[in-house]
Design a protein around this motif. Structure first.
Motif, PDB file in Angstrom:
ATOM      1  N   MET A  89       0.798  -1.220   0.000  1.00 38.03           N
ATOM      2  CA  MET A  89       0.000   0.000   0.000  1.00 38.03           C
ATOM      3  C   MET A  89       0.835   1.275   0.000  1.00 38.03           C
ATOM      4  O   MET A  89       0.459   2.259  -0.639  1.00 38.03           O
ATOM      5  CB  MET A  89      -0.944   0.012   1.210  1.00 38.03           C
ATOM      6  N   PHE A  90       1.951   1.280   0.724  1.00 37.11           N
ATOM      7  CA  PHE A  90       2.620   2.549   0.991  1.00 37.11           C
ATOM      8  C   PHE A  90       4.050   2.683   0.492  1.00 37.11           C
ATOM      9  O   PHE A  90       4.587   3.786   0.484  1.00 37.11           O
ATOM     10  CB  PHE A  90       2.612   2.829   2.498  1.00 37.11           C
ATOM     11  N   GLU A  91       4.683   1.598   0.068  1.00 29.71           N
ATOM     12  CA  GLU A  91       6.075   1.700  -0.358  1.00 29.71           C
ATOM     13  C   GLU A  91       6.235   2.663  -1.529  1.00 29.71           C
ATOM     14  O   GLU A  91       7.219   3.386  -1.621  1.00 29.71           O
ATOM     15  CB  GLU A  91       6.622   0.318  -0.734  1.00 29.71           C
ATOM     16  N   ARG A  92       5.245   2.718  -2.399  1.00 35.12           N
ATOM     17  CA  ARG A  92       5.316   3.583  -3.590  1.00 35.12           C
ATOM     18  C   ARG A  92       5.423   5.060  -3.228  1.00 35.12           C
ATOM     19  O   ARG A  92       5.834   5.878  -4.044  1.00 35.12           O
ATOM     20  CB  ARG A  92       4.104   3.357  -4.476  1.00 35.12           C
ATOM     21  N   ASP A  93       5.048   5.413  -1.997  1.00 35.30           N
ATOM     22  CA  ASP A  93       5.095   6.802  -1.559  1.00 35.30           C
ATOM     23  C   ASP A  93       6.445   7.177  -0.946  1.00 35.30           C
ATOM     24  O   ASP A  93       6.609   8.305  -0.482  1.00 35.30           O
ATOM     25  CB  ASP A  93       3.998   7.068  -0.517  1.00 35.30           C
ATOM     26  N   GLU A  98      12.661   2.997   2.558  1.00 33.69           N
ATOM     27  CA  GLU A  98      12.245   4.003   3.540  1.00 33.69           C
ATOM     28  C   GLU A  98      11.024   3.550   4.334  1.00 33.69           C
ATOM     29  O   GLU A  98      10.964   3.752   5.540  1.00 33.69           O
ATOM     30  CB  GLU A  98      11.931   5.341   2.864  1.00 33.69           C
ATOM     31  N   TYR A  99      10.054   2.953   3.643  1.00 32.64           N
ATOM     32  CA  TYR A  99       8.848   2.531   4.357  1.00 32.64           C
ATOM     33  C   TYR A  99       9.158   1.424   5.347  1.00 32.64           C
ATOM     34  O   TYR A  99       8.700   1.438   6.488  1.00 32.64           O
ATOM     35  CB  TYR A  99       7.727   2.091   3.405  1.00 32.64           C
ATOM     36  N   LYS A 101      11.929   0.789   6.898  1.00 33.02           N
ATOM     37  CA  LYS A 101      12.645   1.357   8.044  1.00 33.02           C
ATOM     38  C   LYS A 101      11.698   2.115   8.966  1.00 33.02           C
ATOM     39  O   LYS A 101      11.795   2.016  10.186  1.00 33.02           O
ATOM     40  CB  LYS A 101      13.777   2.264   7.567  1.00 33.02           C
ATOM     41  N   ALA A 102      10.769   2.866   8.387  1.00 29.71           N
ATOM     42  CA  ALA A 102       9.788   3.603   9.200  1.00 29.71           C
ATOM     43  C   ALA A 102       8.872   2.637   9.934  1.00 29.71           C
ATOM     44  O   ALA A 102       8.509   2.881  11.097  1.00 29.71           O
ATOM     45  CB  ALA A 102       8.976   4.546   8.316  1.00 29.71           C
ATOM     46  N   TYR A 103       8.490   1.546   9.297  1.00 34.11           N
ATOM     47  CA  TYR A 103       7.659   0.508   9.917  1.00 34.11           C
ATOM     48  C   TYR A 103       8.372  -0.035  11.157  1.00 34.11           C
ATOM     49  O   TYR A 103       7.793  -0.110  12.240  1.00 34.11           O
ATOM     50  CB  TYR A 103       7.415  -0.603   8.895  1.00 34.11           C
ATOM     51  N   GLY A 104       9.653  -0.402  10.996  1.00 37.99           N
ATOM     52  CA  GLY A 104      10.422  -0.919  12.121  1.00 37.99           C
ATOM     53  C   GLY A 104      10.624   0.115  13.216  1.00 37.99           C
ATOM     54  O   GLY A 104      10.530  -0.197  14.406  1.00 37.99           O
ATOM     55  N   LYS A 105      10.894   1.348  12.833  1.00 37.10           N
ATOM     56  CA  LYS A 105      11.097   2.407  13.817  1.00 37.10           C
ATOM     57  C   LYS A 105       9.839   2.636  14.657  1.00 37.10           C
ATOM     58  O   LYS A 105       9.923   2.873  15.862  1.00 37.10           O
ATOM     59  CB  LYS A 105      11.517   3.696  13.126  1.00 37.10           C
ATOM     60  N   ALA A 106       8.677   2.533  14.027  1.00 37.89           N
ATOM     61  CA  ALA A 106       7.418   2.714  14.761  1.00 37.89           C
ATOM     62  C   ALA A 106       7.200   1.615  15.795  1.00 37.89           C
ATOM     63  O   ALA A 106       6.468   1.812  16.765  1.00 37.89           O
ATOM     64  CB  ALA A 106       6.248   2.764  13.788  1.00 37.89           C
ATOM     65  N   LEU A 107       7.857   0.469  15.613  1.00 38.91           N
ATOM     66  CA  LEU A 107       7.721  -0.651  16.553  1.00 38.91           C
ATOM     67  C   LEU A 107       8.864  -0.734  17.562  1.00 38.91           C
ATOM     68  O   LEU A 107       8.808  -1.536  18.484  1.00 38.91           O
ATOM     69  CB  LEU A 107       7.643  -1.982  15.782  1.00 38.91           C
TER      70      LEU A 107
END
Length: 119
Positions: A89-93, A98-99, A101-107
């Motif tokens: 859904m979001f990698e294209r953005d 980057e997505y 890494k942001a996913y992991g950082k949020a966890l």
């Protein structure tokens, strides 16, 4: 709360590119439709057989509508299912990785013991 139902939602949405786009564009309508039409279908059953008792809790529904992978993880949704769906859904953005890494950082604030994700 049903980890099974959360994982079933994530799995079935992720396997259909049209549903991925539908969930990305209108999460609330997709969750409502899926819960009404798909939640009680029996996986791998071709006969149209259905159960009648599965439904999301308000908390699960809210997390799915918000596309909140941290809350879904806390509730026990399998992280690989959320990761693969949310990448679709979001990698294209984002730029390369980057997505993820942001996913992991949020966890990263979560500590052991993690929620049980046994299947």
């Amino acid at each position: 709360m049903s980890r099974y139902l959360l994982d079933k939602f994530l799995f079935t949405i992720d396997r259909d590119p049209a549903l991925v786009e539908r969930y990305r564009e209108d999460a609330a309508a997709t969750v409502a439709w899926w819960e009404e039409e798909m939640a009680n279908r029996i996986l791998n059953c071709t006969s149209g057989e259905r159960s009648t008792w599965l439904a999301f809790t308000d908390e699960e529904r809210q997390a799915l509508v918000a596309q909140d992978h941290v809350t879904l993880f806390r509730m026990g949704a399998h992280p690989f299912l959320t990761l693969t769906l949310f990448i679709a859904m979001f990698e294209r953005d984002h730029g390369p990785l980057e997505y993820q890494k942001a996913y992991g950082k949020a966890l990263q604030h979560l500590t052991l013991p993690y929620p049980d994700i046994a299947t």
